[in-house]
Design a protein around this motif. Structure first.
Motif, PDB file in Angstrom:
ATOM      1  N   HIS A   3       5.542  37.590  43.511  1.00 28.49           N
ATOM      2  CA  HIS A   3       5.487  36.568  42.448  1.00 28.49           C
ATOM      3  C   HIS A   3       6.585  36.849  41.263  1.00 28.49           C
ATOM      4  CE1 HIS A   3       2.231  34.881  44.374  1.00 28.49           C
ATOM      5  NE2 HIS A   3       1.661  36.001  44.639  1.00 28.49           N
ATOM      6  N   ILE A   4       6.792  38.351  40.907  1.00 26.36           N
ATOM      7  CA  ILE A   4       7.397  38.732  39.978  1.00 26.36           C
ATOM      8  C   ILE A   4       8.573  39.706  40.314  1.00 26.36           C
ATOM      9  CG2 ILE A   4       5.617  38.416  38.508  1.00 26.36           C
ATOM     10  CD1 ILE A   4       5.009  41.559  38.450  1.00 26.36           C
ATOM     11  N   SER A   5       9.406  39.734  39.324  1.00 26.98           N
ATOM     12  CA  SER A   5      10.452  40.749  39.683  1.00 26.98           C
ATOM     13  C   SER A   5      10.080  42.306  39.681  1.00 26.98           C
ATOM     14  CB  SER A   5      11.726  40.709  38.721  1.00 26.98           C
ATOM     15  OG  SER A   5      11.117  41.397  37.555  1.00 26.98           O
ATOM     16  N   SER A   6      10.741  43.051  40.400  1.00 28.56           N
ATOM     17  CA  SER A   6      10.387  44.413  40.514  1.00 28.56           C
ATOM     18  C   SER A   6      10.416  45.264  39.151  1.00 28.56           C
ATOM     19  CB  SER A   6      11.356  45.245  41.459  1.00 28.56           C
ATOM     20  OG  SER A   6      12.744  45.309  40.938  1.00 28.56           O
ATOM     21  N   GLY A   7      11.328  44.908  38.198  1.00 23.80           N
ATOM     22  CA  GLY A   7      11.543  45.649  37.130  1.00 23.80           C
ATOM     23  C   GLY A   7      10.379  44.962  36.266  1.00 23.80           C
ATOM     24  N   LEU A   8      10.140  43.819  36.148  1.00 25.50           N
ATOM     25  CA  LEU A   8       8.779  43.269  35.585  1.00 25.50           C
ATOM     26  C   LEU A   8       7.498  44.038  36.056  1.00 25.50           C
ATOM     27  CD1 LEU A   8       7.572  41.587  33.233  1.00 25.50           C
ATOM     28  CD2 LEU A   8       7.414  39.743  34.899  1.00 25.50           C
ATOM     29  N   ALA A   9       7.432  44.103  37.115  1.00 30.13           N
ATOM     30  CA  ALA A   9       6.192  44.768  37.581  1.00 30.13           C
ATOM     31  C   ALA A   9       6.010  46.199  37.154  1.00 30.13           C
ATOM     32  CB  ALA A   9       6.294  44.958  39.271  1.00 30.13           C
ATOM     33  N   ALA A  10       7.188  46.896  37.174  1.00 30.25           N
ATOM     34  CA  ALA A  10       7.303  48.355  36.733  1.00 30.25           C
ATOM     35  C   ALA A  10       6.619  48.309  35.375  1.00 30.25           C
ATOM     36  CB  ALA A  10       8.738  49.135  37.098  1.00 30.25           C
ATOM     37  N   LEU A  11       7.385  47.475  34.486  1.00 29.10           N
ATOM     38  CA  LEU A  11       7.034  47.429  32.979  1.00 29.10           C
ATOM     39  C   LEU A  11       5.524  47.064  32.757  1.00 29.10           C
ATOM     40  CD1 LEU A  11      10.055  45.328  31.560  1.00 29.10           C
ATOM     41  CD2 LEU A  11       9.527  47.752  30.965  1.00 29.10           C
ATOM     42  N   LEU A  12       4.968  46.538  33.560  1.00 27.70           N
ATOM     43  CA  LEU A  12       3.721  46.172  33.344  1.00 27.70           C
ATOM     44  C   LEU A  12       2.695  47.174  33.769  1.00 27.70           C
ATOM     45  CD1 LEU A  12       3.510  42.423  34.421  1.00 27.70           C
ATOM     46  CD2 LEU A  12       3.278  43.391  32.257  1.00 27.70           C
ATOM     47  N   VAL A  13       3.070  48.011  34.691  1.00 28.91           N
ATOM     48  CA  VAL A  13       2.266  49.034  35.164  1.00 28.91           C
ATOM     49  C   VAL A  13       2.247  50.058  34.059  1.00 28.91           C
ATOM     50  CG1 VAL A  13       2.330  51.240  36.721  1.00 28.91           C
ATOM     51  CG2 VAL A  13       2.810  48.735  37.585  1.00 28.91           C
ATOM     52  N   ALA A  14       3.121  50.029  32.940  1.00 27.88           N
ATOM     53  CA  ALA A  14       2.978  50.988  31.716  1.00 27.88           C
ATOM     54  C   ALA A  14       1.492  50.758  31.006  1.00 27.88           C
ATOM     55  CB  ALA A  14       4.144  50.450  30.691  1.00 27.88           C
ATOM     56  N   SER A  15       0.998  49.634  31.333  1.00 26.78           N
ATOM     57  CA  SER A  15      -0.519  49.696  31.016  1.00 26.78           C
ATOM     58  C   SER A  15      -1.405  50.851  31.181  1.00 26.78           C
ATOM     59  CB  SER A  15      -1.361  48.392  31.376  1.00 26.78           C
ATOM     60  OG  SER A  15      -1.291  48.247  32.773  1.00 26.78           O
ATOM     61  N   THR A  16      -1.014  51.557  32.303  1.00 25.56           N
ATOM     62  CA  THR A  16      -2.018  52.629  32.915  1.00 25.56           C
ATOM     63  C   THR A  16      -2.234  53.695  31.901  1.00 25.56           C
ATOM     64  OG1 THR A  16      -0.845  52.476  35.105  1.00 25.56           O
ATOM     65  CG2 THR A  16      -1.829  54.339  34.566  1.00 25.56           C
ATOM     66  N   PRO A  17      -1.422  54.304  30.819  1.00 19.09           N
ATOM     67  CA  PRO A  17      -1.921  55.002  30.080  1.00 19.09           C
ATOM     68  C   PRO A  17      -2.902  54.643  28.936  1.00 19.09           C
ATOM     69  CG  PRO A  17       0.415  55.127  30.216  1.00 19.09           C
ATOM     70  CD  PRO A  17      -0.031  54.068  30.934  1.00 19.09           C
ATOM     71  N   LEU A  18      -2.935  53.205  28.775  1.00 20.50           N
ATOM     72  CA  LEU A  18      -3.852  52.903  27.874  1.00 20.50           C
ATOM     73  C   LEU A  18      -5.322  53.018  28.430  1.00 20.50           C
ATOM     74  CD1 LEU A  18      -4.893  51.218  25.083  1.00 20.50           C
ATOM     75  CD2 LEU A  18      -4.613  49.224  26.521  1.00 20.50           C
ATOM     76  N   TRP A  19      -5.427  52.487  29.817  1.00 25.96           N
ATOM     77  CA  TRP A  19      -6.706  52.501  30.528  1.00 25.96           C
ATOM     78  C   TRP A  19      -7.218  54.119  30.571  1.00 25.96           C
ATOM     79  CZ3 TRP A  19      -8.813  48.176  30.536  1.00 25.96           C
ATOM     80  CH2 TRP A  19      -7.893  46.966  31.070  1.00 25.96           C
ATOM     81  N   LEU A  20      -6.095  54.961  30.751  1.00 28.41           N
ATOM     82  CA  LEU A  20      -6.558  56.282  30.674  1.00 28.41           C
ATOM     83  C   LEU A  20      -6.863  56.920  29.463  1.00 28.41           C
ATOM     84  CD1 LEU A  20      -3.631  57.924  32.818  1.00 28.41           C
ATOM     85  CD2 LEU A  20      -5.871  57.809  33.630  1.00 28.41           C
ATOM     86  N   ILE A  21      -6.449  56.407  28.381  1.00 24.85           N
ATOM     87  CA  ILE A  21      -6.986  56.789  26.902  1.00 24.85           C
ATOM     88  C   ILE A  21      -8.202  56.384  26.475  1.00 24.85           C
ATOM     89  CG2 ILE A  21      -6.408  56.569  24.502  1.00 24.85           C
ATOM     90  CD1 ILE A  21      -4.819  58.588  25.827  1.00 24.85           C
ATOM     91  N   VAL A  22      -8.605  54.925  27.112  1.00 17.21           N
ATOM     92  CA  VAL A  22      -9.897  54.372  27.047  1.00 17.21           C
ATOM     93  C   VAL A  22     -10.927  55.266  27.652  1.00 17.21           C
ATOM     94  CG1 VAL A  22     -11.366  52.482  27.431  1.00 17.21           C
ATOM     95  CG2 VAL A  22      -9.131  52.085  26.602  1.00 17.21           C
ATOM     96  N   LEU A  23     -10.434  55.764  29.183  1.00 16.08           N
ATOM     97  CA  LEU A  23     -11.459  56.508  29.822  1.00 16.08           C
ATOM     98  C   LEU A  23     -11.672  57.626  29.039  1.00 16.08           C
ATOM     99  CD1 LEU A  23     -10.170  55.694  33.380  1.00 16.08           C
ATOM    100  CD2 LEU A  23     -12.456  54.926  32.531  1.00 16.08           C
ATOM    101  N   ARG A  24     -10.664  58.375  28.682  1.00 17.60           N
ATOM    102  CA  ARG A  24     -10.913  59.850  27.955  1.00 17.60           C
ATOM    103  C   ARG A  24     -11.704  59.459  26.769  1.00 17.60           C
ATOM    104  NH1 ARG A  24      -5.044  62.415  26.851  1.00 17.60           N
ATOM    105  NH2 ARG A  24      -6.428  63.710  25.742  1.00 17.60           N
ATOM    106  N   THR A  25     -11.537  58.346  25.823  1.00 15.13           N
ATOM    107  CA  THR A  25     -12.389  58.171  24.790  1.00 15.13           C
ATOM    108  C   THR A  25     -13.908  58.056  25.185  1.00 15.13           C
ATOM    109  OG1 THR A  25     -10.366  57.336  23.547  1.00 15.13           O
ATOM    110  CG2 THR A  25     -12.594  56.915  22.849  1.00 15.13           C
ATOM    111  N   VAL A  26     -13.997  57.469  26.196  1.00 18.39           N
ATOM    112  CA  VAL A  26     -15.585  57.190  26.574  1.00 18.39           C
ATOM    113  C   VAL A  26     -16.019  58.372  26.975  1.00 18.39           C
ATOM    114  CG1 VAL A  26     -16.906  56.070  28.294  1.00 18.39           C
ATOM    115  CG2 VAL A  26     -15.203  54.915  27.289  1.00 18.39           C
ATOM    116  N   PHE A  27     -15.467  59.264  27.731  1.00 17.84           N
ATOM    117  CA  PHE A  27     -15.804  60.611  28.040  1.00 17.84           C
ATOM    118  C   PHE A  27     -15.825  61.717  27.099  1.00 17.84           C
ATOM    119  CE2 PHE A  27     -16.110  58.048  31.956  1.00 17.84           C
ATOM    120  CZ  PHE A  27     -17.279  58.542  32.591  1.00 17.84           C
TER     121      PHE A  27
END
Length: 333
Positions: free
Chosen positions: A94-118
């Motif tokens: 449904h989306i371009s490969s470049g856009l998919a890669a850009l959106l995967v940049a949300s990964t570090p945010l989830w990791l920071i949230v998890l680190r903060t919780v723990f």
């Protein structure tokens, strides 16, 4: 000298993840042109597991592990590969490969949230870098990527990023096979098998005669380079570098992916993607520079010292969370 050598290995593995995984978004886009997305991912990881497992057996690497360790590797494989990588293949319908890669940049945010919780709180500049990078992701999501994608693909990628982040976060915190390459073999075998089953449930069917040679070539590249080189480098990094530093691949991969998608598939590059890309580059610069300073400030340990031994050296304060993780590592040795 040992510490410098260790740093070199970390940065070489990180460079492999940066470049190799950046190119896999293009490989996935070409593979799914005539291959079902989840089936192609399942074939990729099962084949990579067979190749890597054979190499380990030839080199007489023991596959001994406890059931708890096998279960840990299997869980990580499901989260990283079936839930994470598999969703990227689905989204690229449904989306371009470049856009998919850009959106995967949300990964570090989830990791920071998890680190903060723990209670593993990151440096303020690390947090700032992640937030700047995620601002680019939010901008892309709100703008929809212009002509490069739609809401369904964006939502699927973001869910996949959450799954990948959880797998990355728990990997060093649960029982896992001691050898990272053995762990990679189990993860790819389980994750790939799960994708094949998911594909069957979703009604995917593989018609060999309808698959183009370009898709087969892309699948071979994904197996040999994307999985065997990229994924094993990533797994090794999880045990040898700070998670915030490892997660910066999500900022660099999009640059490679956008350039390749534009050059090979003539994918459009919108103004929103350029603005987001600039924010992402600033974010990764902040995170990498902060993590490097943190590593440089860590006093060197003896040549044969383990991470566990270094964490218990006199003079290092141990909070409750550090003690808990140390006890877990001791049980898993």
């Amino acid at each position: 000298m040992e510490r410098n050598g260790h740093d070199v290995r970390v940065w070489l593995a990180l460079a492999a993840v940066y470049v190799v995984w950046g190119s896999t978004y293009l490989g996935i886009a070409i593979a799914i042109q005539t291959l079902p997305p989840m089936t192609s991912g399942g074939l990729r990881f099962v084949a990579a597991a067979l190749v890597l497992g054979t190499v380990l057996l030839v080199r007489a690497v023991p596959f001994r592990m406890r059931w708890k360790e096998f279960g840990g590797a299997a869980l990580v494989g499901l989260l990283l590969l079936a839930g994470g990588n598999g969703m990227v293949a689905v989204a690229e319908q449904h989306i371009s490969s470049g856009l998919a890669a850009l959106l995967v940049a949300s990964t570090p945010l989830w990791l920071i949230v998890l680190r903060t919780v723990f209670r593993d709180r990151p440096h303020v500049l690390t947090l700032a870098g992640v937030l700047v990078g995620f601002a680019g992701v939010a901008f892309l999501s709100l703008r929809g990527g212009g002509a490069s994608g739609n809401g369904v693909g964006i939502a699927v990628v973001l869910l996949g990023s959450l799954s990948w982040s959880v797998g990355s976060f728990i990997s060093p915190r649960i029982a896992m096979p001691a050898n990272p390459f053995v762990a990679s073999t189990v993860e790819m075998a389980v994750g790939g098998s799960a994708l094949l089953v998911m594909g069957l449930v979703q009604g995917e069917r593989l018609h060999v005669g309808a698959v183009s040679w370009q898709s087969w070539a892309a699948l071979a590249y994904l197996v040999l380079v994307g999985s065997l080189v990229g994924f094993t480098s990533y797994i090794w990094l999880l045990g040898h570098a700070p998670i915030s530093l490892v997660s910066t691949y999500a900022y660099v991969n999009p640059v490679v992916a956008v350039i390749l998608g534009m050059a090979v598939l003539s994918e459009p590059v919108t103004a929103a993607m350029l603005v987001a890309g600039a924010l992402i580059v600033v974010g990764v610069a902040l995170v990498v520079s902060t993590e490097r300073r943190g590593r440089a400030a860590t006093p060197p340990v003896e040549k044969n010292a383990t991470v566990l031994d270094a964490s218990r050296r006199p003079g290092r304060p141990q909070n409750r969370e550090t003690a808990r993780l140390d006890e877990a590592r001791e049980r898993n040795r």
